[in-house]
Enzyme design. Structure first.
Site, short mmCIF file in Angstrom:
data_model
loop_
_atom_site.label_atom_id
_atom_site.label_comp_id
_atom_site.label_asym_id
_atom_site.label_seq_id
_atom_site.Cartn_x
_atom_site.Cartn_y
_atom_site.Cartn_z
N CYS A 43 3.51 4.00 -14.17
CA CYS A 43 3.69 2.99 -13.11
C CYS A 43 5.15 2.84 -12.72
O CYS A 43 5.51 2.89 -11.55
CB CYS A 43 3.11 1.65 -13.55
SG CYS A 43 3.30 0.37 -12.31
N CYS A 48 3.45 3.60 -9.42
CA CYS A 48 3.42 2.44 -8.52
C CYS A 48 4.78 2.07 -7.95
O CYS A 48 4.92 1.87 -6.74
CB CYS A 48 2.86 1.21 -9.24
SG CYS A 48 1.51 1.52 -10.37
N LYS A 51 6.58 4.85 -5.80
CA LYS A 51 5.71 5.05 -4.63
C LYS A 51 5.87 3.90 -3.65
O LYS A 51 6.01 4.12 -2.43
CB LYS A 51 4.25 5.15 -5.08
CG LYS A 51 3.26 5.21 -3.93
CD LYS A 51 1.86 4.87 -4.42
CE LYS A 51 1.75 3.38 -4.76
NZ LYS A 51 0.41 3.04 -5.28
N TYR A 179 -6.87 7.50 -3.31
CA TYR A 179 -5.84 6.59 -2.80
C TYR A 179 -4.44 7.20 -2.94
O TYR A 179 -3.58 6.99 -2.08
CB TYR A 179 -5.92 5.22 -3.47
CG TYR A 179 -5.50 5.16 -4.92
CD1 TYR A 179 -4.19 4.87 -5.26
CD2 TYR A 179 -6.41 5.36 -5.94
CE1 TYR A 179 -3.80 4.81 -6.59
CE2 TYR A 179 -6.04 5.29 -7.26
CZ TYR A 179 -4.73 5.01 -7.59
OH TYR A 179 -4.35 4.96 -8.90
N GLU A 183 -2.10 7.67 0.29
CA GLU A 183 -0.81 6.97 0.32
C GLU A 183 0.32 7.94 0.61
O GLU A 183 1.19 7.67 1.45
CB GLU A 183 -0.58 6.26 -1.02
CG GLU A 183 -1.45 5.03 -1.19
CD GLU A 183 -1.34 4.40 -2.57
OE1 GLU A 183 -1.65 3.21 -2.70
OE2 GLU A 183 -0.95 5.10 -3.53
N HIS A 437 -2.63 -20.68 12.25
CA HIS A 437 -2.50 -20.02 13.55
C HIS A 437 -1.06 -20.04 14.03
O HIS A 437 -0.36 -21.04 13.84
CB HIS A 437 -3.39 -20.75 14.57
CG HIS A 437 -3.38 -20.14 15.93
ND1 HIS A 437 -4.04 -18.97 16.21
CD2 HIS A 437 -2.76 -20.53 17.07
CE1 HIS A 437 -3.85 -18.67 17.49
NE2 HIS A 437 -3.08 -19.60 18.03
N GLU A 442 -5.94 -15.52 9.65
CA GLU A 442 -6.86 -16.58 10.03
C GLU A 442 -8.26 -16.03 10.34
O GLU A 442 -9.25 -16.75 10.26
CB GLU A 442 -6.33 -17.36 11.23
CG GLU A 442 -6.24 -16.57 12.52
CD GLU A 442 -5.68 -17.40 13.67
OE1 GLU A 442 -6.21 -18.50 13.93
OE2 GLU A 442 -4.70 -16.95 14.30
#
Length: 454
Positions: A43, A48, A51, A179, A183, A437, A442
């Site tokens: 990681c 992670c 990356k 993934y 990525e 908003h 939302e």
């Protein structure tokens, strides 16, 4: 006086192993940890963290273009790969130092060398020395996999080597549809490389929600990624003039500066002596453990990717903490693998928690709420890219079973949505929440009518 040198010996200095070692030492246990490469594991060193820093870098080129469309006077130049690499190396050194310092502060004895199992209570180090422990924790993670049967596969790199490339490739082929492959396809596309991606399956991101997979694939193609599914590499050959020639099974050939294989990872158990001491391994080499991370040998436990349960860094950390609570806290604790949020750092990002629509359909009657729209910040400057928000609801209990978001910042959004799904929030709980908003997020509380039921 204990008959063992240590109360706990941890093999592997990644996130799960470091967390377990530190927590056990803080409880007063005598703890040792061996790591053969760099502290921090996949990681921190080659996963992670680097990356995500590459993701940040790859997004800024488009941000500069957007800034100009919004009225800023911007002159966009090329990407300084060597400069980025230098800064990245310094950051990884800093983070490794923090991991090491935290272990030392807790009183953990560190061995910077490979360790293997000699018997259920003995670890042998690369220097030939042996150490005994009441408990041994295997936390060696996983390693990238390349198919050995592909001719020329030695010409390809994996995610282990991608962070050390001397130059940014002008043309890169990425093989895989998970993934990691997606990525890196988006990262190199954002940095200015011409990206081709092959995946042998029918659609990228197997195991994720089908509608979301299709939506993201179209967005990746729209950004210029040459994505081909249903095909794979037949062979790789060095090109006389430089580069790597790749031939696909569908007959197309092209020359690339780099070929990156991201075709999966396997548990890092080879040569550790696990089977020799009686530890049961699965088909792919994963360590088989019970609900408390205990192996078939009572004194040996395993956490993290080496067990191939939920292969995410935060899960490995939770498993390490649960192990310490069980063994050194006298409080048997099972790591919780249900409704774990995850994020894929493509462009745009994909965040998911809970069930896919396909999984939920098998479990019982559902309603599906879905909205696709152009986010304000993009539509204002003429970008056509559409976000996707999706909720899957149980028709009987009204609980939200799954949430899927494809949008800028989806990784940040899904963390908060994950809390609601984990708590068992109902669709009516979402509906009662007032919208913020104007925001993209939302939309998650504004979807009132299901688009379909099943």
């Amino acid at each position: 006086m204990s008959a063992f040198d240590f109360d706990l010996f941890v093999i592997g200095g990644g996130s799960g192993g470091v967390r377990a070692a530190r927590m056990a030492a803080e409880r007063g246990a005598r703890v040792a940890l061996a790591e053969e490469y760099r502290m921090g594991g996949t990681c921190v060193i080659r996963g992670c963290v680097p990356k995500k820093l590459m993701v940040f870098a790859s997004e800024l080129g488009e941000a500069a273009e957007d800034a100009a469309r919004y009225g800023w006077q911007i002159e966009k130049g090329g990407f300084d790969w060597p400069g980025f690499q230098e800064r990245l190396a310094r950051e990884l050194d800093r983070l490794e130092g923090i991991y090491r310092a935290n272990l030392q502060k807790a009183g953990v004895t560190i061995f910077d060398q490979r360790a293997v199992l000699a018997d259920p209570h003995t670890v042998r180090l690369a220097d030939g020395s042996s150490h005994t422990a009441a408990h041994i924790l295997v936390a060696t993670g996983g390693a990238p996999f390349k198919p050995a049967e592909t001719p020329g596969i030695e010409l390809a790199i994996t995610s282990n080597e991608v962070f050390q490339l001397a130059a940014l490739p002008e043309r890169i082929l990425i093989v895989g549809g998970g993934y990691i492959a997606c990525e890196f396809a988006c990262i190199f596309n954002g940095l200015g490389s011409h990206v081709t991606q092959y995946y042998r399956g029918a659609q990228i991101l197997r195991g994720f929600d089908d509608e979301s997979r299709g939506h993201l694939a179209e967005l990746m193609r729209a950004r210029g990624i040459d994505l081909h599914v249903g095909t794979d590499v037949e062979w790789l050959r060095p090109e006389p003039g430089g580069g790597i020639r790749a031939r696909a099974f569908d007959g197309r050939e092209a020359v690339f500066d780099q070929v990156l294989y991201a075709t999966g990872r396997k548990p890092n158990t080879a040569g550790l002596g696990l089977e020799e001491v009686g530890v049961e391994l699965g088909r792919w080499g994963q360590v088989i453990v019970d609900d408390y991370s205990q192996t078939s040998v009572p004194s040996i436990y395993a956490v993290g990717d080496v067990t191939d349960r939920v292969n995410l860094t935060p899960v490995a950390i939770r498993e390490g903490a649960a192990f310490v609570e069980t063994v050194f806290g006298g409080n048997p604790t099972k790591p919780d693998h249900e409704n774990v949020p995850s994020a894929i750092f493509t462009q745009p990002e994909y965040g998911a928690v809970g069930m896919t629509e396909e999984e939920a359909r098998e479990a019982g009657p559902i309603e599906v709420y879905c909205a696709s729209f152009r986010p304000m910040q993009g539509s204002f400057i003429g970008r056509e890219e559409r976000a996707l928000y999706k909720l899957i609801v149980c028709r009987r209990s009204r609980r939200v079973l799954g949430c899927h978001i494809i949008a800028p910042g989806a990784g940040e959004l899904i963390q908060l949505a994950g809390i609601a799904v984990k708590m068992g929030a109902t669709k009516e709980d979402f509906d009662r929440t007032v919208a913020v908003h104007p925001t993209m997020s939302e939309e998650i509380v504004l979807m009132k009518t299901p688009v379909r039921t099943a």
